[in-house]
Scaffold this active site. Structure first.
Site, PDB file in Angstrom:
ATOM      1  N   THR A 150       0.899  -1.325   0.078  1.00  0.00           N
ATOM      2  CA  THR A 150      -0.006   0.076   0.066  1.00  0.00           C
ATOM      3  C   THR A 150       0.887   1.369   0.022  1.00  0.00           C
ATOM      4  OG1 THR A 150      -1.595   1.161   1.331  1.00  0.00           O
ATOM      5  CG2 THR A 150      -0.184  -0.056   2.522  1.00  0.00           C
ATOM      6  N   SER A 151       0.274   2.173  -0.675  1.00  0.00           N
ATOM      7  CA  SER A 151       1.031   3.545  -0.641  1.00  0.00           C
ATOM      8  C   SER A 151       0.570   4.442   0.547  1.00  0.00           C
ATOM      9  CB  SER A 151       0.850   4.482  -2.136  1.00  0.00           C
ATOM     10  OG  SER A 151      -0.760   4.558  -2.120  1.00  0.00           O
ATOM     11  N   HIS A 170      -1.408   5.399   6.445  1.00  0.00           N
ATOM     12  CA  HIS A 170      -2.508   5.375   7.389  1.00  0.00           C
ATOM     13  C   HIS A 170      -3.168   3.815   7.558  1.00  0.00           C
ATOM     14  CE1 HIS A 170      -2.441   9.699   8.090  1.00  0.00           C
ATOM     15  NE2 HIS A 170      -2.541   9.696   6.692  1.00  0.00           N
ATOM     16  N   GLU A 222      -4.500   0.535 -10.636  1.00  0.00           N
ATOM     17  CA  GLU A 222      -5.684   0.011 -10.469  1.00  0.00           C
ATOM     18  C   GLU A 222      -6.421   0.005 -11.455  1.00  0.00           C
ATOM     19  OE1 GLU A 222      -7.301   1.771  -7.021  1.00  0.00           O
ATOM     20  OE2 GLU A 222      -5.882   0.842  -5.694  1.00  0.00           O
ATOM     21  N   ASP A 253      -8.283  -2.948  -1.260  1.00  0.00           N
ATOM     22  CA  ASP A 253      -9.095  -1.818  -1.959  1.00  0.00           C
ATOM     23  C   ASP A 253     -10.441  -1.278  -1.072  1.00  0.00           C
ATOM     24  OD1 ASP A 253      -9.019   0.104  -3.847  1.00  0.00           O
ATOM     25  OD2 ASP A 253     -10.650  -0.668  -4.959  1.00  0.00           O
ATOM     26  N   PHE A 303      -7.807   9.621   8.535  1.00  0.00           N
ATOM     27  CA  PHE A 303      -7.468  10.230   7.234  1.00  0.00           C
ATOM     28  C   PHE A 303      -8.662   9.942   6.228  1.00  0.00           C
ATOM     29  CE2 PHE A 303      -7.402   6.320   4.716  1.00  0.00           C
ATOM     30  CZ  PHE A 303      -7.297   5.203   5.800  1.00  0.00           C
TER      31      PHE A 303
HETATM   32  P1  ITT Z   1      -3.491   2.234  -2.071  1.00  0.00           P
HETATM   33  O1  ITT Z   1      -4.555   1.867  -3.026  1.00  0.00           O
HETATM   34  O2  ITT Z   1      -2.221   2.305  -2.325  1.00  0.00           O
HETATM   35  O3  ITT Z   1      -3.506   1.127  -0.730  1.00  0.00           O
HETATM   36  P2  ITT Z   1      -5.182   4.373  -1.225  1.00  0.00           P
HETATM   37  O4  ITT Z   1      -5.183   5.616  -0.280  1.00  0.00           O
HETATM   38  O5  ITT Z   1      -5.640   4.604  -2.747  1.00  0.00           O
HETATM   39  O6  ITT Z   1      -3.990   3.593  -1.045  1.00  0.00           O
HETATM   40  P3  ITT Z   1      -7.788   2.898  -1.326  1.00  0.00           P
HETATM   41  O7  ITT Z   1      -7.781   2.811  -2.865  1.00  0.00           O
HETATM   42  O8  ITT Z   1      -8.098   1.521  -0.577  1.00  0.00           O
HETATM   43  O9  ITT Z   1      -6.473   3.291  -0.695  1.00  0.00           O
HETATM   44  O10 ITT Z   1      -8.866   4.082  -0.708  1.00  0.00           O
HETATM   45  C1  ITT Z   1      -9.644   4.779  -1.696  1.00  0.00           C
HETATM   46  C2  ITT Z   1      -9.929   6.080  -1.008  1.00  0.00           C
HETATM   47  O11 ITT Z   1     -10.675   6.037   0.054  1.00  0.00           O
HETATM   48  C3  ITT Z   1      -8.567   6.733  -0.578  1.00  0.00           C
HETATM   49  O12 ITT Z   1      -8.542   8.259  -1.048  1.00  0.00           O
HETATM   50  C4  ITT Z   1      -8.740   6.690   0.793  1.00  0.00           C
HETATM   51  O13 ITT Z   1      -8.094   7.931   1.353  1.00  0.00           O
HETATM   52  C5  ITT Z   1     -10.173   6.557   1.200  1.00  0.00           C
HETATM   53  N1  ITT Z   1     -10.139   5.880   2.461  1.00  0.00           N
HETATM   54  C6  ITT Z   1      -9.926   4.408   2.388  1.00  0.00           C
HETATM   55  N2  ITT Z   1     -10.066   3.593   3.544  1.00  0.00           N
HETATM   56  C7  ITT Z   1     -10.636   4.866   4.314  1.00  0.00           C
HETATM   57  C8  ITT Z   1     -10.868   4.879   5.812  1.00  0.00           C
HETATM   58  O14 ITT Z   1     -10.640   3.920   6.774  1.00  0.00           O
HETATM   59  N3  ITT Z   1     -11.064   6.142   6.112  1.00  0.00           N
HETATM   60  C9  ITT Z   1     -11.303   7.289   5.565  1.00  0.00           C
HETATM   61  N4  ITT Z   1     -11.160   7.117   4.161  1.00  0.00           N
HETATM   62  C10 ITT Z   1     -10.482   6.137   3.511  1.00  0.00           C
END
Ligand code: ITT
Length: 195
Positions: A12-13, A16, A41, A70, A149
């Protein structure tokens, strides 16, 4: 078979997400390795499709076992938006944009929302998906005590109707979150297939 003495990588990037996953892993006596990388993706209508195809793409470049996740926020009043497009929508509209879209709908019943998490675990035996969901609603305004976050300042889980995810301390969010539900299911599975 899974050997718990070998590091399990979370690709993951998002630092958090890694922190939250490590918190859940601790209660299973597992430690995670952060494979910090942004991977491409596919654009698809479901998180399952996105997670599965990302896992298959990464298989060539990362040695199993590893997992990725995801996640997305779904708002039924907006036909599930932003769902699989959560990342793009957070970057473009942001939390204020979501609040504006819902401003004609002040009733809590119209502001229902849920987070979904789909974890794809990759081992020598292939890819397995684990899912988690937390239900709640979108707050009237963004509220944070500096925790969490992403969409956390606008998401209120049903279990804590006075607090957004960003107002809960990390252990409280972790107790309820879509991510901890999906990962608890993965780590429970791993404890049954240990070599
Ligand atoms: P990776 O794909 O590299 O893991 P990402 O931040 O892009 O990192 P996701 O595609 O899973 O992760 O998340 C999609 C969006 O939803 C992204 O903008 C996150 O900040 C938000 N998100 C995911 N989980 C969350 C949470 O628990 N609380 C608040 N926002 C969340």
């Amino acid at each position: 078979m899974f050997d718990p003495s070998l590091p399990l990588s979370f690709v993951t990037s998002n630092p958090h997400k890694f922190e939250e996953a490590s918190f859940t892993a601790q209660s299973f006596n597992l430690s995670l390795n952060h494979a910090k990388q942004k991977y491409s993706e596919v654009q698809a209508d479901s998180l399952e499709e996105v997670a599965m195809s990302s896992a298959l793409n990464l298989l060539g470049s990362i040695d199993p076992p590893f997992f990725l996740e995801d996640a997305g926020l779904f708002i039924p009043k907006l036909n599930g938006f932003p769902g699989p497009y959560s990342s793009y929508v957070l970057q473009t509209l942001g939390n204020d944009g979501i609040l504006s879209l819902l401003s004609p709908f002040p009733d809590q019943s119209d502001r229902q929302a849920y987070f979904l998490s789909v974890v794809a675990f990759v081992s020598d035996e292939g890819v397995r998906l684990f899912k988690g969901r937390v239900d709640g609603f979108i707050s009237a305004s963004a509220r944070s005590k500096g925790h969490g976050f992403g969409f956390d300042p606008i998401f209120i889980p049903n279990e804590t109707p006075d607090f957004t995810f960003a107002e809960l301390i990390p252990s409280e969010k972790n107790h309820l979150s879509h991510r901890s539900i999906a990962l608890t299911s993965l780590f429970s599975y791993l404890s049954t297939v240990q070599s």
